[in-house]
Design a protein around this motif. Structure first.
Motif, short mmCIF file in Angstrom:
data_model
loop_
_atom_site.label_atom_id
_atom_site.label_comp_id
_atom_site.label_asym_id
_atom_site.label_seq_id
_atom_site.Cartn_x
_atom_site.Cartn_y
_atom_site.Cartn_z
N ASN A 153 0.86 -1.17 0.00
CA ASN A 153 0.00 0.00 0.00
C ASN A 153 0.90 1.23 0.00
OD1 ASN A 153 -1.63 2.18 0.66
ND2 ASN A 153 -2.89 1.01 2.07
N ILE A 154 0.77 2.06 -1.04
CA ILE A 154 1.60 3.27 -1.14
C ILE A 154 0.78 4.54 -0.87
CG2 ILE A 154 3.31 2.22 -2.64
CD1 ILE A 154 1.94 3.78 -4.98
N GLY A 155 -0.40 4.34 -0.28
CA GLY A 155 -1.21 5.47 0.13
C GLY A 155 -2.43 5.71 -0.73
N PHE A 156 -3.52 6.12 -0.09
CA PHE A 156 -4.75 6.52 -0.74
C PHE A 156 -5.36 5.41 -1.60
CE2 PHE A 156 -1.98 10.27 -0.33
CZ PHE A 156 -2.68 10.91 0.67
N LYS A 208 6.30 6.60 -18.60
CA LYS A 208 6.48 5.56 -17.57
C LYS A 208 6.32 6.12 -16.16
CE LYS A 208 8.06 1.97 -20.08
NZ LYS A 208 7.90 0.55 -19.84
N LEU A 209 5.74 7.30 -16.02
CA LEU A 209 5.55 7.93 -14.72
C LEU A 209 4.13 7.70 -14.23
CD1 LEU A 209 6.89 9.80 -12.59
CD2 LEU A 209 5.83 11.71 -13.79
N VAL A 210 4.01 7.20 -13.00
CA VAL A 210 2.70 6.97 -12.39
C VAL A 210 2.62 7.86 -11.15
CG1 VAL A 210 1.17 5.28 -11.32
CG2 VAL A 210 2.70 4.58 -13.18
N ASP A 211 1.69 8.80 -11.16
CA ASP A 211 1.52 9.71 -10.03
C ASP A 211 0.42 9.19 -9.12
OD1 ASP A 211 1.19 11.78 -8.24
OD2 ASP A 211 1.06 13.35 -9.76
N ALA A 212 0.82 8.66 -7.96
CA ALA A 212 -0.14 8.13 -7.00
C ALA A 212 -0.23 9.01 -5.76
CB ALA A 212 0.27 6.70 -6.61
N ILE A 233 9.75 8.11 -4.13
CA ILE A 233 9.68 7.67 -5.51
C ILE A 233 10.05 6.20 -5.54
CG2 ILE A 233 10.68 7.92 -7.81
CD1 ILE A 233 10.99 10.91 -7.24
N ILE A 234 9.21 5.41 -6.19
CA ILE A 234 9.40 3.97 -6.27
C ILE A 234 9.80 3.63 -7.70
CG2 ILE A 234 8.27 1.73 -6.02
CD1 ILE A 234 6.24 3.33 -4.15
N GLN A 244 6.12 8.80 3.18
CA GLN A 244 7.56 8.85 3.42
C GLN A 244 8.20 7.53 3.02
OE1 GLN A 244 9.35 11.39 4.43
NE2 GLN A 244 7.80 12.80 5.19
N VAL A 245 9.48 7.60 2.64
CA VAL A 245 10.24 6.40 2.29
C VAL A 245 10.19 5.38 3.44
CG1 VAL A 245 12.55 5.51 1.76
CG2 VAL A 245 11.79 7.66 0.75
N GLU A 246 10.36 5.86 4.66
CA GLU A 246 10.38 4.98 5.83
C GLU A 246 9.05 4.24 6.00
OE1 GLU A 246 11.16 8.26 5.93
OE2 GLU A 246 13.34 8.10 6.09
N THR A 247 7.96 4.91 5.73
CA THR A 247 6.64 4.30 5.87
C THR A 247 6.47 3.16 4.87
OG1 THR A 247 5.73 6.41 6.59
CG2 THR A 247 4.15 4.74 5.84
N ILE A 248 6.84 3.40 3.62
CA ILE A 248 6.71 2.38 2.59
C ILE A 248 7.66 1.22 2.88
CG2 ILE A 248 6.94 1.86 0.13
CD1 ILE A 248 6.10 4.78 -0.40
N THR A 249 8.87 1.53 3.31
CA THR A 249 9.85 0.50 3.66
C THR A 249 9.32 -0.40 4.77
OG1 THR A 249 11.64 1.97 3.01
CG2 THR A 249 12.22 0.07 4.36
N GLN A 250 8.71 0.21 5.76
CA GLN A 250 8.13 -0.55 6.86
C GLN A 250 7.02 -1.47 6.35
OE1 GLN A 250 6.33 1.84 9.93
NE2 GLN A 250 6.49 0.21 11.43
N ARG A 251 6.21 -0.98 5.45
CA ARG A 251 5.13 -1.79 4.89
C ARG A 251 5.69 -2.96 4.06
NH1 ARG A 251 0.41 2.65 3.38
NH2 ARG A 251 0.25 3.46 5.50
N CYS A 252 6.82 -2.75 3.41
CA CYS A 252 7.48 -3.84 2.67
C CYS A 252 7.95 -4.91 3.62
CB CYS A 252 8.70 -3.31 1.91
SG CYS A 252 8.33 -2.31 0.50
N SER A 253 8.47 -4.52 4.76
CA SER A 253 8.99 -5.46 5.75
C SER A 253 7.89 -6.32 6.36
CB SER A 253 9.71 -4.70 6.87
OG SER A 253 10.76 -3.94 6.34
N GLU A 254 6.68 -5.80 6.38
CA GLU A 254 5.55 -6.52 6.97
C GLU A 254 5.07 -7.66 6.09
OE1 GLU A 254 2.69 -3.47 7.64
OE2 GLU A 254 3.82 -2.58 9.29
#
Length: 85
Positions: free
Chosen positions: A12-15, A47-51, A60-61, A74-84
């Motif tokens: 989940n990258i938001g919204f 190739k740009l996706v604006d989410a 930026i992913i 934030q990068v940290e938030t997405i990284t944490q979600r990847c770790s889950e």
């Protein structure tokens, strides 16, 4: 026809937007000049996706398909979600 039961982990990258965890190469902060160039070039190539849903880009992913995805998280938030996963 038999249905496939393959589960593709999503981040989940938001919204309500998600990306495939297996396709992510990097999650980076948007501030540096090389990343700004990467973003601009992705836009030129289509190739740009604006989410971000109109909010400030905070990460930026980069994917293995050469897509660049903008997120308001934030990068940290997405990284944490990847770790889950």
């Amino acid at each position: 026809m038999k249905k496939s039961n393959i589960v593709m982990p999503l981040i989940n990258i938001g919204f309500g937007n998600v990306v495939s965890a297996s396709r992510v190469i990097a999650i980076v902060a948007p501030g540096s000049s090389p990343i700004k160039r990467l973003r601009e070039e992705a836009g030129e190539r289509g190739k740009l996706v604006d989410a971000t849903q109109g909010r400030k880009t905070r990460s930026i992913i980069v994917t293995d398909s050469d897509h660049v995805v903008l997120s308001a998280l934030q990068v940290e938030t997405i990284t944490q979600r990847c770790s889950e996963e």
